[in-house]
Enzyme design. Structure first.
Site, PDB file in Angstrom:
ATOM      1  N   GLY A 221       0.828  -1.215   0.000  1.00  0.00           N
ATOM      2  CA  GLY A 221       0.000   0.000   0.000  1.00  0.00           C
ATOM      3  C   GLY A 221       0.848   1.246   0.000  1.00  0.00           C
ATOM      4  O   GLY A 221       2.055   1.186  -0.244  1.00  0.00           O
ATOM      5  N   ASN A 222       0.217   2.390   0.237  1.00  0.00           N
ATOM      6  CA  ASN A 222       0.960   3.646   0.323  1.00  0.00           C
ATOM      7  C   ASN A 222       0.327   4.551   1.376  1.00  0.00           C
ATOM      8  O   ASN A 222      -0.679   4.188   1.988  1.00  0.00           O
ATOM      9  CB  ASN A 222       1.051   4.327  -1.054  1.00  0.00           C
ATOM     10  CG  ASN A 222      -0.319   4.675  -1.607  1.00  0.00           C
ATOM     11  OD1 ASN A 222      -1.012   5.525  -1.077  1.00  0.00           O
ATOM     12  ND2 ASN A 222      -0.717   3.990  -2.675  1.00  0.00           N
ATOM     13  N   HIS A 223       0.901   5.724   1.574  1.00  0.00           N
ATOM     14  CA  HIS A 223       0.491   6.578   2.692  1.00  0.00           C
ATOM     15  C   HIS A 223      -0.735   7.451   2.424  1.00  0.00           C
ATOM     16  O   HIS A 223      -1.101   8.253   3.273  1.00  0.00           O
ATOM     17  CB  HIS A 223       1.657   7.493   3.104  1.00  0.00           C
ATOM     18  CG  HIS A 223       2.789   6.768   3.751  1.00  0.00           C
ATOM     19  ND1 HIS A 223       2.635   6.061   4.916  1.00  0.00           N
ATOM     20  CD2 HIS A 223       4.090   6.620   3.388  1.00  0.00           C
ATOM     21  CE1 HIS A 223       3.794   5.519   5.252  1.00  0.00           C
ATOM     22  NE2 HIS A 223       4.694   5.839   4.332  1.00  0.00           N
ATOM     23  N   SER A 224      -1.362   7.333   1.271  1.00  0.00           N
ATOM     24  CA  SER A 224      -2.510   8.197   0.987  1.00  0.00           C
ATOM     25  C   SER A 224      -3.632   7.952   2.000  1.00  0.00           C
ATOM     26  O   SER A 224      -3.992   6.812   2.277  1.00  0.00           O
ATOM     27  CB  SER A 224      -3.031   7.918  -0.430  1.00  0.00           C
ATOM     28  OG  SER A 224      -4.244   8.602  -0.621  1.00  0.00           O
ATOM     29  N   ALA A 288      -4.394   7.469  -5.040  1.00  0.00           N
ATOM     30  CA  ALA A 288      -3.014   7.029  -5.242  1.00  0.00           C
ATOM     31  C   ALA A 288      -3.036   5.533  -5.543  1.00  0.00           C
ATOM     32  O   ALA A 288      -2.809   4.700  -4.662  1.00  0.00           O
ATOM     33  CB  ALA A 288      -2.192   7.319  -3.992  1.00  0.00           C
TER      34      ALA A 288
END
Ligand code: CTP
Length: 410
Positions: A221-224, A288
Site C-alpha cells: 500500500g501507500n500513505h494516501s 493514489a
C-alpha cells in the site's frame, strides 16, 4: 508563471459563511440535540436565527438558543415586537431547517396551517426548507404521516432521516432525529442543489491508496489517507453536483449525499471508475493507485519457515487508470512529486490526456499525507500554471472546481 486567481469558496472561507440559516425547533425530546446542531451551524459559518414553538421551550430553554445564535429567539407570534419579526425572519432566510420536526409540525406544514412561529416561517419563506423528523416509530409509520411527508417531498421540501434506533419510548425503529453532522451535510447539499454552480452536473472523484494483495493477510500500500479526494467530493456536493466517490480503503466518513463506491485494488478502481464515468461531467483523479501489484497473490498465508531468510515478491505493472479511461468529461489528475515538480507534472498532463493537473511536493510542510492543508500548483493543458498558497484541502477542492467550472462553460 501566471498570477494566481484569488481563492474563493464561492465567496466564503467556511462552507456556510454568508448564509442566513433559520433553525426552527419544535416540541420533541430530541430538541436538546438541536442545541448541538445550532452550534455546528455557527461553526460552519452560518448566521443563525432560531424560532421555537411554545412546546419546544418546554424541552430546551430559549436562552440556550439565544446564547448559541447570539440573537433573540422568536417564539410568540402575537407579541407586538415579534409580530413584525415573523415575516422578516422568513424573508431573511437563505434556508429554513426544522429540527426536530414533530409529526404535528409535519401535518401543519403539509396543510399550510400556521399555529406557531415555526410553521408560519415555513409558509412565509421562499427559501429552501429542510426538515429533520423526530417522533415515535408508530407515528412516523402512520399513514397520515406518510401521506404528509409525501406532500412535502412533492413540494420540494428536503427531508433528512429519521434514523433508526432506540427511541425515547423505549421502542426501536425509525424516528430518531438525524445526527447534527448529517443535518448540516444535508443542508449544504440542499443549498448546493438550489443555488450551486454544479447543480445538474455529475462529478466523479477517486480517493485513497489502493491495496495490492500479497496473500490473504498482507498487501502493498501507500500513505494516501484519502483526505484530499474526500474534500473535493464535499466541495462538489456543496456546489450542487451529484458526486460519485470511488475510494480505496480509508478511515473517513462519507460526506452526506455523496455516492460512495468502495474498492481495494487498482484494477477494481479502474473497473469502478469506468462504470462511473460513462456520462460524467468531470473526473478528478486524486487517488493514489499502486503502480505495481504482486504478480500473483498467494491463496494461503505465506509462512515464515525456519529455513527462510529473505523473501522476494515479484511485481507486475498495474494499469494507469486515468490514462486508460477514455473520457469522463473534464479530466483532472494529481501529481505527487518529491523533485522536479513542474517537469514531471507537465509530462503527466500530456501523457494522461488531462485538462488540469494538480501538483504538490509531498515532502513540503503542510502538504504531505494526512494533513488538513495542501499547497499545490495547477498546470493547465493550455500551458499556464498557477501556484496557489497553502490552504485547507476543502479550499483546494473549491479552487480545482472553480477551474473545472470554467472549462465546462467553455
Ligand atoms: N494514476 C492512475 N493510475 C495509476 C497511477 C496513477 O490513474 N496506476 C493517476 C493518479 O491518480 C494521479 C496521476 O495518475 O492523478 C499521477 O499519479 P502519480 O502517482 O503522481 O504519478 P504516476 O503516473 O504514478 O507516475 P510516477 O509514479 O512515476 O510519479
Amino acid at each position: 508563471m501566471a498570477e494566481p486567481e484569488p481563492i474563493v469558496l464561492q465567496g466564503r472561507t467556511l462552507p456556510l459563511e454568508g448564509r442566513h440559516v433559520v433553525l426552527g425547533v419544535t416540541g420533541s425530546i430530541a430538541a436538546y440535540k438541536a442545541a448541538d446542531l445550532a452550534s455546528k451551524l455557527r461553526q460552519a459559518g452560518a448566521e443563525l436565527e432560531v424560532v421555537m414553538t411554545p412546546a419546544a421551550t418546554r424541552f430546551v430553554t430559549p436562552l440556550t438558543f439565544q446564547s448559541l445564535s447570539a440573537r433573540p429567539v422568536v417564539i410568540d407570534m402575537f407579541s407586538a415586537a415579534e409580530a413584525e419579526a415573523h415575516v422578516e425572519v422568513a424573508r431573511r432566510a437563505d434556508a429554513l431547517v426544522i429540527a426536530p420536526a414533530t409529526a404535528d409540525c409535519i401535518a401543519h406544514l403539509a396543510s399550510g396551517a400556521t399555529p406557531n412561529m415555526v410553521t408560519l416561517t415555513a409558509l412565509a419563506t421562499t427559501a429552501p426548507v429542510l426538515i429533520a423528523p423526530a417522533m415515535d416509530n408508530q407515528m412516523w409509520e402512520h399513514p397520515a404521516t406518510r401521506a404528509n411527508v409525501e406532500i412535502l417531498r412533492a413540494r420540494g421540501v428536503a427531508i433528512v432521516g429519521p434514523a433508526s434506533g432506540r427511541l425515547a419510548s423505549g421502542r426501536t425503529g425509525p424516528g430518531r432525529l438525524s445526527e447534527p453532522v448529517e443535518i448540516v451535510g444535508a443542508l449544504r447539499a440542499l443549498l448546493g442543489a438550489t443555488s450551486g454552480d454544479f447543480a445538474g452536473r455529475h462529478v466523479v472523484v477517486s480517493a485513497g491508496g489502493t491495496r495490492e494483495a500479497i496473500d490473504p493477510v498482507r498487501y502493498v500500500g501507500n500513505h494516501s489517507t484519502g483526505m484530499m479526494g474526500f474534500a473535493i467530493a464535499e466541495a462538489a456536493r456543496d456546489r450542487g453536483a451529484r458526486v460519485t466517490l470511488v475510494t480505496a480503503p480509508v478511515a473517513l466518513d462519507t460526506p452526506v449525499g455523496v455516492e460512495r463506491v468502495d474498492v481495494t485494488s487498482a484494477e477494481q478502481m479502474l473497473a469502478a471508475l469506468a462504470a462511473a464515468t460513462t456520462e460524467s461531467d468531470a473526473i478528478i483523479m486524486s487517488a493514489a493507485p499502486a503502480d505495481f501489484r504482486p504478480a500473483a497473490a498467494a491463496t494461503q498465508k505465506i509462512k515464515k519457515t525456519d529455513d527462510r531468510v529473505d523473501m522476494t515478491v515479484e511485481m507486475v505493472k498495474n494499469p494507469d487508470i486515468i490514462a486508460t479511461l477514455a473520457g469522463g468529461g473534464v479530466r483532472v489528475g494529481f501529481a505527487a512529486e518529491t523533485e522536479n515538480l513542474a517537469d514531471f507534472a507537465r509530462a503527466k498532463l500530456t501523457a494522461k490526456r488531462l485538462d488540469l493537473i494538480v501538483a504538490n511536493d509531498v515532502t513540503a510542510a503542510g502538504s504531505g499525507f494526512g494533513t488538513e492543508t495542501n499547497e499545490v500548483v495547477i498546470f493547465h493543458a493550455s500551458g499556464e500554471s498557477e501556484a496557489l498558497p497553502l490552504m485547507s484541502k476543502l479550499a483546494v477542492g473549491h479552487a480545482i472546481l472553480d477551474r473545472v467550472a470554467k472549462l465546462l462553460r467553455a
